[in-house]
Scaffold this active site. Structure first.
Site, PDB file in Angstrom:
ATOM      1  N   CYS A   1      16.678  35.658 103.072  1.00  0.00           N
ATOM      2  CA  CYS A   1      15.966  35.176 104.246  1.00  0.00           C
ATOM      3  C   CYS A   1      14.486  35.492 104.088  1.00  0.00           C
ATOM      4  CB  CYS A   1      16.462  35.771 105.546  1.00  0.00           C
ATOM      5  SG  CYS A   1      18.204  35.562 105.857  1.00  0.00           S
TER       6      CYS A   1
ATOM      7  N   TRP B   1      19.459  32.716 104.784  1.00  0.00           N
ATOM      8  CA  TRP B   1      20.618  32.838 103.898  1.00  0.00           C
ATOM      9  C   TRP B   1      21.708  33.448 104.761  1.00  0.00           C
ATOM     10  CZ3 TRP B   1      23.814  36.724 102.038  1.00  0.00           C
ATOM     11  CH2 TRP B   1      24.584  36.402 100.907  1.00  0.00           C
TER      12      TRP B   1
ATOM     13  N   ASN C   1      15.548  39.419 109.388  1.00  0.00           N
ATOM     14  CA  ASN C   1      16.193  39.594 108.079  1.00  0.00           C
ATOM     15  C   ASN C   1      16.990  40.889 108.146  1.00  0.00           C
ATOM     16  OD1 ASN C   1      14.776  37.438 107.163  1.00  0.00           O
ATOM     17  ND2 ASN C   1      13.463  38.580 105.764  1.00  0.00           N
ATOM     18  N   GLY C   2      18.198  40.885 107.648  1.00  0.00           N
ATOM     19  CA  GLY C   2      18.983  42.123 107.640  1.00  0.00           C
ATOM     20  C   GLY C   2      20.297  41.927 108.363  1.00  0.00           C
TER      21      GLY C   2
ATOM     22  N   GLU D   1      25.665  38.186  80.454  1.00  0.00           N
ATOM     23  CA  GLU D   1      24.531  37.467  81.037  1.00  0.00           C
ATOM     24  C   GLU D   1      24.707  35.948  80.871  1.00  0.00           C
ATOM     25  OE1 GLU D   1      22.394  38.021  83.047  1.00  0.00           O
ATOM     26  OE2 GLU D   1      20.783  36.576  82.774  1.00  0.00           O
TER      27      GLU D   1
ATOM     28  N   LYS E   1      24.952  33.283  83.973  1.00  0.00           N
ATOM     29  CA  LYS E   1      24.007  32.165  84.075  1.00  0.00           C
ATOM     30  C   LYS E   1      24.761  30.846  84.230  1.00  0.00           C
ATOM     31  CE  LYS E   1      21.172  33.752  84.611  1.00  0.00           C
ATOM     32  NZ  LYS E   1      20.360  34.916  84.846  1.00  0.00           N
TER      33      LYS E   1
ATOM     34  N   GLU F   1      26.359  30.599  87.725  1.00  0.00           N
ATOM     35  CA  GLU F   1      25.493  30.418  88.893  1.00  0.00           C
ATOM     36  C   GLU F   1      24.736  29.095  88.877  1.00  0.00           C
ATOM     37  OE1 GLU F   1      22.294  33.250  89.511  1.00  0.00           O
ATOM     38  OE2 GLU F   1      22.078  33.558  87.378  1.00  0.00           O
TER      39      GLU F   1
ATOM     40  N   HIS G   1      43.465  41.999  74.827  1.00  0.00           N
ATOM     41  CA  HIS G   1      44.140  42.789  75.856  1.00  0.00           C
ATOM     42  C   HIS G   1      44.312  42.004  77.152  1.00  0.00           C
ATOM     43  CE1 HIS G   1      43.981  46.290  73.310  1.00  0.00           C
ATOM     44  NE2 HIS G   1      42.693  46.068  73.100  1.00  0.00           N
TER      45      HIS G   1
ATOM     46  N   LYS H   1      17.355  34.458  96.027  1.00  0.00           N
ATOM     47  CA  LYS H   1      16.656  35.153  94.953  1.00  0.00           C
ATOM     48  C   LYS H   1      16.591  36.656  95.182  1.00  0.00           C
ATOM     49  CE  LYS H   1      14.092  35.224  91.242  1.00  0.00           C
ATOM     50  NZ  LYS H   1      14.845  35.140  89.992  1.00  0.00           N
TER      51      LYS H   1
HETATM   52  C1  F6R Z   1      21.105  36.194  88.339  1.00  0.00           C
HETATM   53  C2  F6R Z   1      20.290  36.866  89.307  1.00  0.00           C
HETATM   54  C3  F6R Z   1      20.856  38.010  90.075  1.00  0.00           C
HETATM   55  C4  F6R Z   1      19.826  39.141  90.133  1.00  0.00           C
HETATM   56  C5  F6R Z   1      20.309  40.274  91.040  1.00  0.00           C
HETATM   57  C6  F6R Z   1      19.330  41.444  91.065  1.00  0.00           C
HETATM   58  O1  F6R Z   1      20.412  35.180  87.686  1.00  0.00           O
HETATM   59  O2  F6R Z   1      19.160  36.510  89.483  1.00  0.00           O
HETATM   60  O3  F6R Z   1      22.049  38.448  89.525  1.00  0.00           O
HETATM   61  O4  F6R Z   1      19.614  39.603  88.833  1.00  0.00           O
HETATM   62  O5  F6R Z   1      20.470  39.784  92.342  1.00  0.00           O
HETATM   63  O6  F6R Z   1      18.082  41.048  91.511  1.00  0.00           O
HETATM   64  P1  F6R Z   1      16.798  41.929  91.259  1.00  0.00           P
HETATM   65  O7  F6R Z   1      16.513  41.945  89.808  1.00  0.00           O
HETATM   66  O8  F6R Z   1      15.719  41.267  92.060  1.00  0.00           O
HETATM   67  O9  F6R Z   1      17.111  43.308  91.768  1.00  0.00           O
END
Ligand code: F6R
Length: 620
Positions: free
Chosen positions: A2, A73, A99-100, A494, A498, A501, A517, A615
């Protein structure tokens, strides 16, 4: 998660609010709304969907030189117009963006409803609007007694209300009968005030303010702020005034425009060579074969005393931590672990005061990582930040640390922050390793290899190999298995994250040795298996797992390094430039980022704003 923006001044608030929301949209993008104040009335507009939907719904000449806005969000309540912020009290005199999370929503709501409050949404946030109205009207905590000191006083009403709210909040409040002020309060969810000439701004994220001002005041937890055209006054939630400190935001910290790229994710993948140069620049001491991270302020004596190192993060940052821990163990011969912040903070961890911890985060606002940071401090441990956003909550809470200097990362899927987090951890591992274990020539060899990586990344991105063929294999798959060993296990994790998501393709990642396993049961003829096997001490073992997968009919996408004699063993073979084996994640992750990107594109996904994500994850 948010985004909040607020403005009080003499010019029209609408364009500033909409522009601010656009800059904050990466924080959440289910719905958006704003409220401005005009002639004693609140003008509220809300829309489901992107900020662009709101912008087309709000009249261009919307009146009001004071306003607040929000991009959501969803936490409590579905994605509907009624649940979008701002929320108002029953009579529409007070508007709130939040927010929260309000943890005691049920108890507060029951009491307010019993007093006659009319709720119009399913959100926890609406409780705050009604609660503030309750105190602004002068009622006491139980609705009976009168509180004359609070009645009609916006700061006192917000303070009295927020003192009764359990949970986390960044809130901004406007009052219909107070046309020239915003009251804000913070507890666990960031807010920053921007000071202009005869106008004042509020945002949940300082970069939304940079077009308007660079002079900012970060609100601290349990502080309130009264914003007016003249500036800001800050107060403590528990009583009394606070002393605001004015900070200068850094000069432009990078380009947050897409340039010629169709979206931010592709741009940020291609930013990596320069971002890495920014992170490594000036920090490698080639002659001595070591690194210097000034922000850590670690003397060689303290380095010698460190008993363990813990890297803590979430999601992509956690995967970077896995690589960092391996680097510290290998180079410095000190026990090191990677920890998932959301687990770590609640497991009552044992903290050795001689150990050193790092909170790793792109945004610097991730609630779980911040929570883990506080837990470590509370237990007497030492924690430093490895953070991208300057001045963020984690950076300020830790006090000491390393900025990774990726520049703004706007796409929700993290790419250049991952490689820069790892680069920063390599620098730390080199510094520690050189003090504790490495000879000058070993240090120099690693330092040289690290310094060469940005050029190798640049070279690979110019000619990334047969990504298209890998895309064809994964977009129609029921699931995709990613395998790797050692540092490549982190890259596998990773790559899977990726692809999930960005393209919404179900993926699992396993250290290769674990495949037999359990996950091997998933393999059918044609199942895509992505094997990350650069030339390192473990490659032969990984290649055996490749053969086991192939024997079950799997379709193998193999990632190796240049010159490996086994580079043609896959059905699709992608080769990255050769580097020091510990540094291979900086290269092997690149094809996986491109794979996720191109698969998302092929499936028509919203690349920069994948569904359900945000994000900056500022709730637990
Ligand atoms: C994946 C992604 C998330 C962040 C996670 C931590 O592409 O962006 O998994 O890595 O939410 O976010 P930060 O690095 O901002 O603490």
């Amino acid at each position: 998660m948010c985004g909040i923006i607020g403005f009080v001044g003499l010019r029209q608030a609408r364009p500033i609010l909409i522009d601010g929301l656009r800059r904050l949209e990466y924080r959440g993008y289910d719905s958006a709304g704003l409220a401005t104040l005009s002639e004693g009335r609140l003008l509220v507009h809300r829309r489901v969907g992107r900020v662009s939907e709101l912008a087309s719904a709000v009249p261009a000449d919307l009146a009001g030189a004071t306003g607040i806005a929000h991009t959501r969000w969803a936490t409590h309540g579905g994605v509907t117009q009624a649940n979008a912020h701002p929320h108002t009290d029953s009579l529409g005199r007070i508007a709130v963006v939040h927010n929260g999370i309000v943890e005691n929503m049920a108890a507060l709501k029951a009491r307010l409803v019993a007093e006659g409050a009319v709720f119009r949404s399913e959100t926890d946030s609406e409780v705050i609007a009604h609660l503030i109205a309750h105190f602004y009207d002068g009622f006491g905590p139980l609705g009976d007694s009168i509180m004359p000191d609070v009645a009609g006083d916006p700061v006192a009403a917000v303070r009295t209300a927020m003192a009764r709210v359990r949970g986390t909040w960044g809130v901004a409040v406007v009052f219909a009968d107070q046309p020239d002020i915003i009251v804000a309060a913070r507890n666990g969810s960031p807010l920053v005030v921007g000071l202009g000439e005869g106008e004042t701004f509020l945002a949940s994220d300082s970069h939304a303010l940079t077009p308007y001002t660079r002079r900012v005041v970060y609100l601290q937890d349990r502080e309130l702020a009264l914003l007016s055209r003249e500036g800001v006054q800050t107060f403590l939630l528990d009583g009394g005034e606070a002393n605001p400190t004015v900070h200068e935001l850094e000069e432009e910290w990078g380009d947050s425009e897409k340039g010629d790229f169709p979206n931010f994710m592709l741009k940020e993948i291609h930013d990596q060579p320069d971002a890495l140069r920014q992170c490594l620049g000036g920090r490698i001491l080639a002659e001595e074969g070591t690194a210097k991270l000034g922000g850590l302020d670690l003397s060689p004596r303290r380095v010698m005393e460190v008993s363990r190192v813990g890297f803590i993060g979430c999601g992509t940052a956690y995967h970077a931590c896995m690589v960092g821990a391996a680097a510290v163990e290998q180079l410095a011969r000190v026990p090191a672990t990677a920890e998932i912040a959301s687990e770590y903070r609640y497991r009552n961890p044992v903290i050795d005061p001689r150990s050193l911890h790092f909170a790793v985060s792109q945004s610097g606002e991730t609630a779980d990582t911040l929570g883990a940071t506080r837990e470590i401090e509370l237990k007497g441990g030492e924690i430093m930040g490895i953070v991208n956003v300057v001045g963020s909550s984690i950076a300020r809470t830790c006090g000491k640390g390393v900025y990774i200097h990726s520049g703004p990362e706007m796409a929700v899927a993290s790419t250049k922050a991952f490689t820069n987090m790892i680069a920063a951890m390599y620098l730390f591992a080199l510094q520690m390793g050189r003090t504790r274990a490495l000879s000058p020539s070993q240090g120099r060899e690693f330092a040289e290899a690290l310094r060469a990586v940005p050029d190798l990344v640049e070279r690979y991105l110019k000619d990334p190999g047969p990504i298209d063929a890998a895309v064809t294999a994964v977009i129609k798959a029921k699931n995709v298995l990613f395998l790797g060993r050692g540092v490549s296990a982190a890259v596998a994790a990773e790559g899977a994250l990726k692809l999930m998501e960005v393209a919404y393709v179900p993926c699992i990642a396993y250290p290769s040795g674990e495949m037999k396993h359990g996950p091997i049961a998933l393999l059918e003829p044609g199942s895509p298996v992505i094997v990350i096997a650069p030339d390192d001490a473990l490659k032969d073992k990984t290649l055996s797992n490749l053969q086991e997968s192939r024997a079950r009919g799997a379709f193998i996408v193999l990632i190796t390094s240049e010159g490996d004699e086994y580079s043609e063993m896959g059905d699709v073979n992608i080769v990255v430039p050769r580097t020091h084996e510990l540094l291979s994640p900086l290269l092997t992750v690149l094809p996986l980022q491109l794979l996720a990107y191109q698969a998302g594109l092929a499936l028509g996904r919203d690349i920069d704003r994948p569904r359900n994500l945000a994000k900056s994850v500022t709730v637990e």
